[in-house]
Motif scaffolding. Sequence first.
Motif, PDB file in Angstrom:
ATOM      1  N   VAL A 338      22.287  -7.527  -7.089  1.00 18.60           N
ATOM      2  CA  VAL A 338      23.311  -7.401  -6.051  1.00 18.60           C
ATOM      3  C   VAL A 338      23.217  -8.565  -5.068  1.00 18.60           C
ATOM      4  N   ALA A 339      21.997  -8.927  -4.690  1.00 15.59           N
ATOM      5  CA  ALA A 339      21.805 -10.059  -3.776  1.00 15.59           C
ATOM      6  C   ALA A 339      22.295 -11.360  -4.402  1.00 15.59           C
ATOM      7  N   ASN A 340      21.985 -11.575  -5.673  1.00 16.06           N
ATOM      8  CA  ASN A 340      22.454 -12.778  -6.367  1.00 16.06           C
ATOM      9  C   ASN A 340      23.973 -12.879  -6.337  1.00 16.06           C
ATOM     10  N   ARG A 341      24.617 -11.757  -6.635  1.00 19.73           N
ATOM     11  CA  ARG A 341      26.074 -11.745  -6.743  1.00 19.73           C
ATOM     12  C   ARG A 341      26.743 -11.876  -5.374  1.00 19.73           C
ATOM     13  N   THR A 342      26.203 -11.205  -4.362  1.00 19.74           N
ATOM     14  CA  THR A 342      26.831 -11.191  -3.045  1.00 19.74           C
ATOM     15  C   THR A 342      26.604 -12.482  -2.282  1.00 19.74           C
ATOM     16  N   LEU A 343      25.400 -13.036  -2.387  1.00 10.97           N
ATOM     17  CA  LEU A 343      25.041 -14.221  -1.612  1.00 10.97           C
ATOM     18  C   LEU A 343      25.201 -15.520  -2.383  1.00 10.97           C
ATOM     19  N   ASP A 344      25.353 -15.420  -3.710  1.00 10.56           N
ATOM     20  CA  ASP A 344      25.417 -16.599  -4.566  1.00 10.56           C
ATOM     21  C   ASP A 344      24.194 -17.482  -4.348  1.00 10.56           C
ATOM     22  N   LEU A 345      23.020 -16.833  -4.307  1.00 12.32           N
ATOM     23  CA  LEU A 345      21.751 -17.517  -4.123  1.00 12.32           C
ATOM     24  C   LEU A 345      20.724 -16.944  -5.094  1.00 12.32           C
ATOM     25  N   PRO A 346      19.748 -17.751  -5.516  1.00  7.65           N
ATOM     26  CA  PRO A 346      18.650 -17.166  -6.294  1.00  7.65           C
ATOM     27  C   PRO A 346      17.878 -16.175  -5.429  1.00  7.65           C
ATOM     28  N   ALA A 347      17.431 -15.098  -6.021  1.00  3.62           N
ATOM     29  CA  ALA A 347      16.737 -14.059  -5.252  1.00  3.62           C
ATOM     30  C   ALA A 347      15.527 -13.569  -6.033  1.00  3.62           C
ATOM     31  N   ARG A 348      14.537 -13.117  -5.284  1.00  2.00           N
ATOM     32  CA  ARG A 348      13.355 -12.501  -5.884  1.00  2.00           C
ATOM     33  C   ARG A 348      12.813 -11.448  -4.933  1.00  2.00           C
ATOM     34  N   ILE A 349      11.941 -10.601  -5.461  1.00  2.00           N
ATOM     35  CA  ILE A 349      11.282  -9.583  -4.643  1.00  2.00           C
ATOM     36  C   ILE A 349      10.015 -10.181  -4.050  1.00  2.00           C
ATOM     37  N   GLY A 350       9.809  -9.981  -2.748  1.00  2.00           N
ATOM     38  CA  GLY A 350       8.633 -10.481  -2.070  1.00  2.00           C
ATOM     39  C   GLY A 350       7.499  -9.473  -2.082  1.00  2.00           C
ATOM     40  N   MET A 351       6.431  -9.809  -2.792  1.00  2.00           N
ATOM     41  CA  MET A 351       5.249  -8.951  -2.873  1.00  2.00           C
ATOM     42  C   MET A 351       4.114  -9.584  -2.076  1.00  2.00           C
ATOM     43  N   PRO A 352       3.299  -8.769  -1.373  1.00  2.00           N
ATOM     44  CA  PRO A 352       2.131  -9.329  -0.666  1.00  2.00           C
ATOM     45  C   PRO A 352       1.209 -10.050  -1.640  1.00  2.00           C
ATOM     46  N   LEU A 353       0.790 -11.250  -1.272  1.00  2.00           N
ATOM     47  CA  LEU A 353      -0.001 -12.093  -2.169  1.00  2.00           C
ATOM     48  C   LEU A 353      -1.410 -12.306  -1.625  1.00  2.00           C
ATOM     49  N   GLY A 354      -2.324 -12.614  -2.528  1.00  2.00           N
ATOM     50  CA  GLY A 354      -3.671 -13.031  -2.137  1.00  2.00           C
ATOM     51  C   GLY A 354      -4.516 -11.935  -1.535  1.00  2.00           C
ATOM     52  N   LEU A 355      -4.347 -10.682  -2.004  1.00  2.00           N
ATOM     53  CA  LEU A 355      -5.088  -9.567  -1.426  1.00  2.00           C
ATOM     54  C   LEU A 355      -6.321  -9.229  -2.251  1.00  2.00           C
ATOM     55  N   HIS A 356      -7.307  -8.649  -1.584  1.00  2.00           N
ATOM     56  CA  HIS A 356      -8.532  -8.188  -2.235  1.00  2.00           C
ATOM     57  C   HIS A 356      -8.863  -6.800  -1.695  1.00  2.00           C
ATOM     58  N   GLY A 357      -9.871  -6.177  -2.250  1.00  2.00           N
ATOM     59  CA  GLY A 357     -10.262  -4.844  -1.803  1.00  2.00           C
ATOM     60  C   GLY A 357      -9.312  -3.785  -2.330  1.00  2.00           C
ATOM     61  N   LEU A 358      -8.687  -3.039  -1.425  1.00  2.00           N
ATOM     62  CA  LEU A 358      -7.769  -1.962  -1.819  1.00  2.00           C
ATOM     63  C   LEU A 358      -6.372  -2.508  -2.108  1.00  2.00           C
ATOM     64  N   ALA A 359      -6.293  -3.689  -2.686  1.00  2.00           N
ATOM     65  CA  ALA A 359      -5.014  -4.373  -2.857  1.00  2.00           C
ATOM     66  C   ALA A 359      -4.054  -3.600  -3.757  1.00  2.00           C
ATOM     67  N   ASP A 360      -4.587  -2.929  -4.784  1.00  2.00           N
ATOM     68  CA  ASP A 360      -3.711  -2.255  -5.735  1.00  2.00           C
ATOM     69  C   ASP A 360      -2.845  -1.186  -5.070  1.00  2.00           C
ATOM     70  N   SER A 361      -3.378  -0.540  -4.042  1.00  2.00           N
ATOM     71  CA  SER A 361      -2.633   0.541  -3.403  1.00  2.00           C
ATOM     72  C   SER A 361      -1.541   0.052  -2.468  1.00  2.00           C
ATOM     73  N   ILE A 362      -1.568  -1.232  -2.090  1.00  2.00           N
ATOM     74  CA  ILE A 362      -0.582  -1.741  -1.135  1.00  2.00           C
ATOM     75  C   ILE A 362       0.153  -2.963  -1.668  1.00  2.00           C
ATOM     76  N   ASN A 363       0.019  -3.239  -2.949  1.00  2.00           N
ATOM     77  CA  ASN A 363       0.681  -4.404  -3.528  1.00  2.00           C
ATOM     78  C   ASN A 363       2.139  -4.076  -3.829  1.00  2.00           C
ATOM     79  N   ARG A 364       2.871  -3.723  -2.764  1.00  2.00           N
ATOM     80  CA  ARG A 364       4.279  -3.357  -2.868  1.00  2.00           C
ATOM     81  C   ARG A 364       5.048  -3.961  -1.695  1.00  2.00           C
ATOM     82  N   PRO A 365       6.358  -4.199  -1.874  1.00  2.00           N
ATOM     83  CA  PRO A 365       7.152  -4.761  -0.770  1.00  2.00           C
ATOM     84  C   PRO A 365       7.111  -3.927   0.496  1.00  2.00           C
ATOM     85  N   ALA A 366       6.941  -2.608   0.362  1.00  3.11           N
ATOM     86  CA  ALA A 366       6.937  -1.734   1.534  1.00  3.11           C
ATOM     87  C   ALA A 366       5.790  -2.047   2.490  1.00  3.11           C
ATOM     88  N   TYR A 367       4.755  -2.720   2.000  1.00  5.53           N
ATOM     89  CA  TYR A 367       3.587  -3.023   2.832  1.00  5.53           C
ATOM     90  C   TYR A 367       3.554  -4.480   3.283  1.00  5.53           C
TER      91      TYR A 367
END
Length: 414
Positions: A338-367
């Motif tokens: 929807v973002a690609n079509r509406t904005l006519d721009l390349p789009a991707r989902i932003g995920m938290p990067l470079g995490l350690h420890g309890l990273a698996d539980s928060i490796n989502r865009p919501a965090y």
Amino acid sequence: MQERVIVGIDVGTTKVCVLVGELDRDGKLSIVGVGTCPSQGLRRGVVVNIDETVSSITAALDRAERLSGKKIASAYVGIAGSHIESENSKGFVAISPKHREIVPNDINRAIEIAQAISLPANREVIHVIPRGYVVDGQEGIKNPIGMSGFRLEVETHIITGASSSIHNLMKCVDRAHVEIEDLVLEPLASSEAVLAEGETDLGVALVDVGGGTTDIAIFADGAIWQTVVLGIGGNHITNDIAIGLRLPPAVAEELKVTYGHCDPEAIKPDDMIDLSQFMPDCNDLVPRRLLAEIIQARVEEMFSMVHEEIKKSGYDGLLPAGIVITGGCAELPGIVEVANRTLDLPARIGMPLGLHGLADSINRPAYATAVGLLMWGLRNGSLVEEEEYDPPGAPGDFKSRFGLLGRLVRAFFP
């Protein structure tokens, strides 16, 4: 070696998230504590009920403390809301004739002049962010210290908010017995967690779609150019579902999270949702494609508003890195298309990067915002050794307010 910890508190419209990070001897930031709680007392990112907000923050803090085994006494706190505004400002100073060499005090003086903007009595400055420097007409300078010249110009991005909204949030955190290390605009925090350095150099728009607001941060030439907070978010999608399908809001939210999709064409026409799994006394069936049509209409409207803000910034067509979508609603399937079509721009989902420890539980865009608060503190603040934590006094005590004042001053004069 004593443990060094850093804490971020994301006080959102739909949830409060507390993250506890620990820096090991190799310089890696590990997540050692996570606490989340449904948010009460906020509307569109703004506190509307102090007692309910304090209860939500306290519950999330308690969970993070029990998981990490650490007492939380100070934190970096995210702020958003439709009251946020921003503008770009310039400051000019003459270089001291003694050496004709730029020193930190010259930069401080230039920033002080740049932030001398006219503000209504009911607004306050949250951030003054240097975007770039000009020395004797030479543009594109990132760090002018040590350079020779006669005149220094600084370009700054100034973010302001409504005084009442700022102080109500501060009061809620204070009443939860936590000292505020710094208030951080949430899209800036999210950008710390999900954007690569090359993207900010090329030109990129971060769109953080939360429950009550959609936060936009536009970057170009490695610096922030514009920030905007729109008063529309995931809760508006939920409300549309509730009205369109005549369902309670709680059930509409469950439908969105469990079966939601932004592209009706990706759903089979005979794909039905049995409502009895959410309401035992209801045997109705809902076409999943109808649910997707409702979601698609609101998401398209949301990105149309984002497009208008990009046009206002003057960077329409000048964002080669495209758009990075994060926040809770970024987890809706089909939102990138929807973002690609509406904005006519390349789009991707932003995920938290470079995490350690309890990273698996928060490796989502919501965090993304909560993780970004830790990274903001790691880059802009000072880590606190665990043994230095002192329980703050009663709400409004001098120590808490003096500490915040000092950090705000340092934010203005880096």
